[in-house]
Scaffold this active site. Structure first.
Site, mmCIF file in Angstrom:
data_model
loop_
_atom_site.group_PDB
_atom_site.id
_atom_site.type_symbol
_atom_site.label_atom_id
_atom_site.label_comp_id
_atom_site.label_asym_id
_atom_site.label_seq_id
_atom_site.Cartn_x
_atom_site.Cartn_y
_atom_site.Cartn_z
ATOM 1 N N HIS A 191 45.420 36.138 45.092
ATOM 2 C CA HIS A 191 43.989 36.435 45.248
ATOM 3 C C HIS A 191 43.669 37.747 44.523
ATOM 4 O O HIS A 191 44.489 38.669 44.482
ATOM 5 C CB HIS A 191 43.632 36.540 46.742
ATOM 6 C CG HIS A 191 42.165 36.635 46.967
ATOM 7 N ND1 HIS A 191 41.475 37.821 46.850
ATOM 8 C CD2 HIS A 191 41.248 35.683 47.268
ATOM 9 C CE1 HIS A 191 40.188 37.588 47.075
ATOM 10 N NE2 HIS A 191 40.022 36.292 47.330
ATOM 11 N N GLU A 216 38.440 32.085 40.153
ATOM 12 C CA GLU A 216 37.563 33.054 40.814
ATOM 13 C C GLU A 216 37.275 34.227 39.894
ATOM 14 O O GLU A 216 38.112 35.123 39.744
ATOM 15 C CB GLU A 216 38.251 33.600 42.068
ATOM 16 C CG GLU A 216 38.751 32.497 42.958
ATOM 17 C CD GLU A 216 38.941 32.978 44.386
ATOM 18 O OE1 GLU A 216 39.545 32.248 45.136
ATOM 19 O OE2 GLU A 216 38.498 34.083 44.717
HETATM 20 C C1 PEP Z 1 37.213 35.115 47.851
HETATM 21 O O1 PEP Z 1 37.593 35.745 48.803
HETATM 22 O O2 PEP Z 1 38.007 34.646 47.071
HETATM 23 C C2 PEP Z 1 35.800 34.921 47.624
HETATM 24 C C3 PEP Z 1 35.462 33.979 46.793
HETATM 25 O O3 PEP Z 1 34.942 35.716 48.310
HETATM 26 P P1 PEP Z 1 33.342 35.583 48.348
HETATM 27 O O4 PEP Z 1 33.043 34.178 48.722
HETATM 28 O O5 PEP Z 1 32.952 36.574 49.384
HETATM 29 O O6 PEP Z 1 32.835 35.916 46.976
#
Ligand code: PEP
Length: 251
Positions: A95, A165
């Protein structure tokens, strides 16, 4: 097809009492859906008890992080086997918040392989910190995939999830555009095919970064993804229920 929704609670909520309540409202919201597979990633200290209360129900559990080591002198760490013993069947790996704390792509490589060896599904997070017009972010993602997936065989690809992400979107209220995600999903598949052959075409991809009740359905419809990883909205029970409902309504 069902959407995979991973609720990453991060270091929330502060007490087990609140965690129980949050899981209960989350479960009710999940029970009202037919098109969502829900995975909850609570703080590891709450995992066993939460799992015990929800045995046999529609929720699976994930570790937010774990060591790739089997056991030994690693103060403060927990192992994948310990997480599996507590009831986790998924493990988030790499992450952005762990990478910011020093986790390297080499670490993610070991963790992906160790999670598979522990019969858990690794959710490998990749994504660039910033985006510029020169598009070097494709190179960043490619390198994270190359290293993170280096220790697995093509036959294991079906047991791996890639969570794309973009770090710049995490924690906000606005995702990247589904169109840009679609482009990235094509790039991720192409990269995995280059690394592991044709089986890479079927790799599961989810999106994380500011997924909310307002944008979730659009991202699933147009982003070419199999699901979402949800951070801050997943610990806000009414908003998360609305997000699950929005997905249900759109499918
Ligand atoms: C995450 O923790 O990977 C994330 C996507 O957080 P958020 O939804 O708060 O952007």
């Amino acid at each position: 097809m069902k959407a995979l929704v991973v609720a990453n609670w991060k270091m929330n909520p502060p007490t087990f009492r609140e965690a129980k309540k949050l899981l209960e409202t989350t479960r009710k919201a999940a029970d009202a859906t037919e098109h969502v597979t829900l995975v909850v990633a609570p703080p590891a200290i709450f995992l066993r008890e939460l799992r015990a209360r929800h045995k046999g129900k529609k929720i699976a559990f994930a570790l937010q992080n774990a060591s790739a080591e089997e056991s030994g002198a690693y103060t403060g760490e927990i192992s994948l086997a310990q997480g599996a013993d507590a009831g986790a069947t998924y493990a988030i790996v790499g992450h952005a918040e762990r990478r910011a704390m020093g986790e390297s792509s080499d670490d993610t490589q070991k963790k992906v392989a160790a999670a598979l060896a522990a019969n858990m599904t690794p959710i490998l997070c990749v994504g660039e910190a910033t985006r510029t017009a020169s598009a070097e972010y494709f190179g960043v993602v490619k390198e994270q995939l190359r290293i993170g997936l280096a220790d697995i065989s093509s036959s294991q690809l079906g047991s791996v999830i890639i969570s794309y992400e973009p770090v710049w979107a995490i924690g906000g209220e606005k995702t990247m555009s589904p169109r840009d995600m679609h482009e990235m999903a094509i790039f991720i598949r192409k990269t995995v095919v280059e690394l592991h052959g044709e089986k890479g075409m079927g790799v599961k991809i989810i999106y994380g970064g500011a997924a909310t009740e307002s944008n979730a359905a659009n991202m699933l419809r147009d982003g070419d993804v199999d699901g979402l990883l949800v951070g801050h909205v997943s610990v806000d029970a009414p908003r998360f229920a609305a997000l699950l409902q929005a997905i249900e309504d759109a499918t």
